[in-house]
Design a protein around this motif. Structure first.
Motif, mmCIF file in Angstrom:
data_model
loop_
_atom_site.group_PDB
_atom_site.id
_atom_site.type_symbol
_atom_site.label_atom_id
_atom_site.label_comp_id
_atom_site.label_asym_id
_atom_site.label_seq_id
_atom_site.Cartn_x
_atom_site.Cartn_y
_atom_site.Cartn_z
ATOM 1 N N TYR A 48 0.938 -1.123 0.391
ATOM 2 C CA TYR A 48 0.164 -0.250 -0.050
ATOM 3 C C TYR A 48 0.697 1.279 -0.305
ATOM 4 O O TYR A 48 2.055 0.872 0.419
ATOM 5 C CB TYR A 48 -0.677 0.131 1.352
ATOM 6 C CG TYR A 48 -2.024 -1.193 1.006
ATOM 7 C CD1 TYR A 48 -2.966 -0.206 0.924
ATOM 8 C CD2 TYR A 48 -1.703 -2.126 1.662
ATOM 9 C CE1 TYR A 48 -4.195 -1.334 0.846
ATOM 10 C CE2 TYR A 48 -3.208 -3.072 1.799
ATOM 11 C CZ TYR A 48 -4.530 -3.033 1.141
ATOM 12 O OH TYR A 48 -4.686 -3.963 1.331
ATOM 13 N N ALA A 50 0.533 6.397 -0.941
ATOM 14 C CA ALA A 50 -0.286 7.335 -1.895
ATOM 15 C C ALA A 50 0.152 7.100 -2.500
ATOM 16 O O ALA A 50 1.191 6.540 -3.727
ATOM 17 C CB ALA A 50 0.369 8.493 -1.123
ATOM 18 N N HIS A 340 -4.873 -0.096 -4.113
ATOM 19 C CA HIS A 340 -5.793 0.953 -2.558
ATOM 20 C C HIS A 340 -6.760 0.194 -1.779
ATOM 21 O O HIS A 340 -6.897 1.592 -1.627
ATOM 22 C CB HIS A 340 -5.856 1.928 -3.522
ATOM 23 C CG HIS A 340 -4.523 2.859 -4.187
ATOM 24 N ND1 HIS A 340 -4.184 3.803 -3.501
ATOM 25 C CD2 HIS A 340 -4.214 3.196 -5.384
ATOM 26 C CE1 HIS A 340 -2.897 4.584 -4.588
ATOM 27 N NE2 HIS A 340 -2.912 3.762 -5.774
ATOM 28 N N THR A 342 -8.399 -0.816 1.494
ATOM 29 C CA THR A 342 -8.305 -1.189 2.306
ATOM 30 C C THR A 342 -9.345 -2.087 2.940
ATOM 31 O O THR A 342 -9.040 -2.653 3.567
ATOM 32 C CB THR A 342 -8.726 -0.010 2.355
ATOM 33 O OG1 THR A 342 -10.043 0.439 2.368
ATOM 34 C CG2 THR A 342 -8.025 1.568 2.222
ATOM 35 N N PHE A 357 4.764 -1.104 3.281
ATOM 36 C CA PHE A 357 3.614 -0.243 2.224
ATOM 37 C C PHE A 357 5.243 0.989 2.279
ATOM 38 O O PHE A 357 6.254 0.636 2.131
ATOM 39 C CB PHE A 357 3.309 1.099 4.083
ATOM 40 C CG PHE A 357 2.548 0.607 4.687
ATOM 41 C CD1 PHE A 357 0.658 0.690 4.177
ATOM 42 C CD2 PHE A 357 2.488 -0.396 5.956
ATOM 43 C CE1 PHE A 357 -0.113 0.141 5.171
ATOM 44 C CE2 PHE A 357 1.302 -0.839 6.812
ATOM 45 C CZ PHE A 357 0.067 -1.016 6.033
ATOM 46 N N GLN A 359 6.657 5.000 1.160
ATOM 47 C CA GLN A 359 6.431 5.969 1.300
ATOM 48 C C GLN A 359 7.655 7.616 1.376
ATOM 49 O O GLN A 359 8.698 6.715 1.145
ATOM 50 C CB GLN A 359 6.649 6.120 3.006
ATOM 51 C CG GLN A 359 6.702 7.527 3.624
ATOM 52 C CD GLN A 359 5.928 7.565 5.447
ATOM 53 O OE1 GLN A 359 4.482 7.669 5.740
ATOM 54 N NE2 GLN A 359 6.586 7.318 6.382
ATOM 55 N N TYR A 387 -4.778 2.692 9.019
ATOM 56 C CA TYR A 387 -4.395 2.557 7.707
ATOM 57 C C TYR A 387 -5.229 4.056 7.345
ATOM 58 O O TYR A 387 -4.184 4.857 6.932
ATOM 59 C CB TYR A 387 -4.440 1.949 6.487
ATOM 60 C CG TYR A 387 -4.053 1.914 5.573
ATOM 61 C CD1 TYR A 387 -2.280 2.202 5.417
ATOM 62 C CD2 TYR A 387 -4.376 2.462 4.460
ATOM 63 C CE1 TYR A 387 -2.149 3.111 3.991
ATOM 64 C CE2 TYR A 387 -3.437 2.885 3.240
ATOM 65 C CZ TYR A 387 -2.534 3.128 2.889
ATOM 66 O OH TYR A 387 -1.950 3.537 2.059
ATOM 67 N N MET A 388 -6.201 4.344 6.933
ATOM 68 C CA MET A 388 -7.393 5.568 6.999
ATOM 69 C C MET A 388 -6.765 6.877 7.978
ATOM 70 O O MET A 388 -6.523 7.982 6.944
ATOM 71 C CB MET A 388 -7.967 5.311 6.679
ATOM 72 C CG MET A 388 -8.734 4.195 5.470
ATOM 73 S SD MET A 388 -8.060 5.070 3.699
ATOM 74 C CE MET A 388 -9.048 5.910 3.326
ATOM 75 N N GLY A 390 -3.558 6.756 8.811
ATOM 76 C CA GLY A 390 -2.448 7.712 9.385
ATOM 77 C C GLY A 390 -1.715 6.951 10.142
ATOM 78 O O GLY A 390 -0.391 7.344 10.339
ATOM 79 N N MET A 395 0.463 7.522 3.528
ATOM 80 C CA MET A 395 -0.924 7.855 3.654
ATOM 81 C C MET A 395 -0.860 9.848 3.415
ATOM 82 O O MET A 395 -0.164 9.870 4.144
ATOM 83 C CB MET A 395 -1.907 7.216 4.123
ATOM 84 C CG MET A 395 -3.118 6.535 4.644
ATOM 85 S SD MET A 395 -4.076 6.555 3.288
ATOM 86 C CE MET A 395 -5.368 7.578 3.509
#
Length: 415
Positions: A48, A50, A340, A342, A357, A359, A387-388, A390, A395
């Motif tokens: 996962y 952004a 993406h 979730t 993840f 980042q 996760y949503m 943060g 994210m």
């Protein structure tokens, strides 16, 4: 089976990132693990992050390595290897290494590319658990392991600074271990990108030629509740000139003489049939993906997919992930994908060491880490919510000030 992959200085990846399919200390879902050579190995992993954080670049790095291993022997003198370092590391080597198991043997392979040429390369295997050299390379100098010195001489004849020795030696020698390592890249790693891959023709031929493949395809379609009762595939060879007559005039001159396959696939329902080209994008994607997926599961391959959920309902993706977790003990296929969605962040579906993840840091360099590395994550935790919010990073978080200015601007416009 894929065990570990490391890379550095490739696209958005500046510093070394390490990805592992070796199970950690998490004791959940023990029945889904595969056991080989004393290792507990994960059946799947998901990444996962952004948009722009490096998820796709991570998979592209693995694809880059596999493609070089397969095809670099074709490079012509003076032709540079494609080289795409991080913007802050131009002039420094891109390095990649991988560990995997093939036919009960563990291998470690790696290389570095600098300015379009091979800087170093190595291949080891682990008979009886001990690391043994097959070859080590620095520039054009190759040191073969004691067991392989005479056998690898022919491979040296094809070696150039823009070719990997693995690619050369696999084509000119009869070293079983080296050939097996090459076939891991050539056959076992299967890459699928929904934007570019079109496996429709493969699926049509597979069901046309293999009744068992057709039976399994229909079984899957039934399990997914599509209502499809049968599939009728017609493949007819026709002269290219006959097919090209229906094409735009500006394309026809580029088609050569010869024959081409004209493929028609009909999905049969209770009361009517539909050409696959007239189906929804989701059904067309199932038609493309299911036969390769069956082949991967039957032959213990590794499916690497960017955005698995593209054109597929989230429930189908959930079931595909479950397929890899519920294989019988004599199968060891694996799934590595980005998403993406979730809904897959579910402790009842995946272990924490299966969830990864990406980042970006302050240098716009991609970091890669697993959920098992994040502190204070309870087993009963709602992972999607965490996760949503943060909690695990990776994210994009909209600044509240920005949102208030947008709203203020809207109110001003209304006035």
């Amino acid at each position: 089976m894929l065990l570990e992959f490391r890379c550095s200085n490739y696209r958005s990846i500046k510093n070394t990132v390490t990805f592992s399919m070796i199970a950690g200390s998490d004791d959940s879902h023990p029945q889904s693990l595969r056991h080989s050579l004393g290792l507990k190995i994960l059946p799947s992993a998901v990444v996962y992050g952004a948009n722009g954080s490096g998820k796709s670049n991570f998979l592209k790095a693995l694809s880059y390595m596999a493609n070089l291993a397969r095809t670099s022997i074709l490079n012509q003198p003076g032709q540079k290897i494609a080289y795409d370092p991080h913007k802050l590391c131009v002039g420094k080597p891109t390095s990649m290494s991988i560990q995997f198991i093939r036919q009960g043997v563990r291998y470690a392979y790696g290389f570095s590319i600098l300015d379009g040429f091979v800087e170093d390369e190595y291949l080891y295997f682990f008979p009886k658990g001990r690391q043994t050299r097959i070859f080590e390379r620095s520039g054009l100098s190759v040191i073969a392991g004691s067991r392989f010195q005479s056998a690898l001489k022919l491979g040296l004849e094809a070696l150039k600074d823009n070719r990997l020795f693995l690619s050369c030696a696999a084509n000119f020698t009869k070293v079983i271990e080296l050939e097996s390592a090459f076939l891991f890249f050539a056959q076992d790693l299967v890459f699928f990108d929904p934007l570019f891959n079109n496996w429709r023709e493969y699926s049509a031929f597979a069901m046309h030629d293999d009744p068992e493949m057709k039976r399994l395809f229909l079984l899957f379609m039934d399990c997914f509740g599509t209502g499809v009762k049968d599939v009728e595939v017609r493949i007819e060879k026709k002269p290219v000139s006959e097919i090209s007559s229906s094409m735009p005039p500006h394309l026809s001159p580029f088609l050569k003489d010869g024959e081409a396959n004209l493929i028609e696939a009909m999905l049969v329902y209770d009361q009517f049939s539909v050409n696959i080209m007239e189906e929804s994008s989701g059904t067309r994607r199932l038609f493309e993906v299911l036969c390769p997926l069956i082949d991967i599961l039957r032959n213990d391959r590794i499916l690497v997919c960017d955005e698995l959920e593209a054109s597929l309902h989230e429930a189908l993706v959930h079931q595909i992930v479950e397929l890899f977790s519920t294989q019988t003990d004599d199968h060891s296929a694996q799934l590595l994908f980005t998403t993406h969605d979730t809904n897959l962040l579910d402790g009842n579906l995946m272990r924490r060491d299966q969830i990864w993840f990406t980042q970006l840091d302050h240098e716009r360099s991609s970091d890669l880490y697993s959920l098992s590395e994040v502190r204070a994550v309870r087993k009963s935790e709602n992972l999607a919510k965490g996760y949503m919010s943060g909690k695990y990073g990776a994210m994009p978080m909209l600044n509240g000030t920005i949102l208030s200015q947008i709203c203020a601007g809207q109110e001003s416009g209304d006035k």
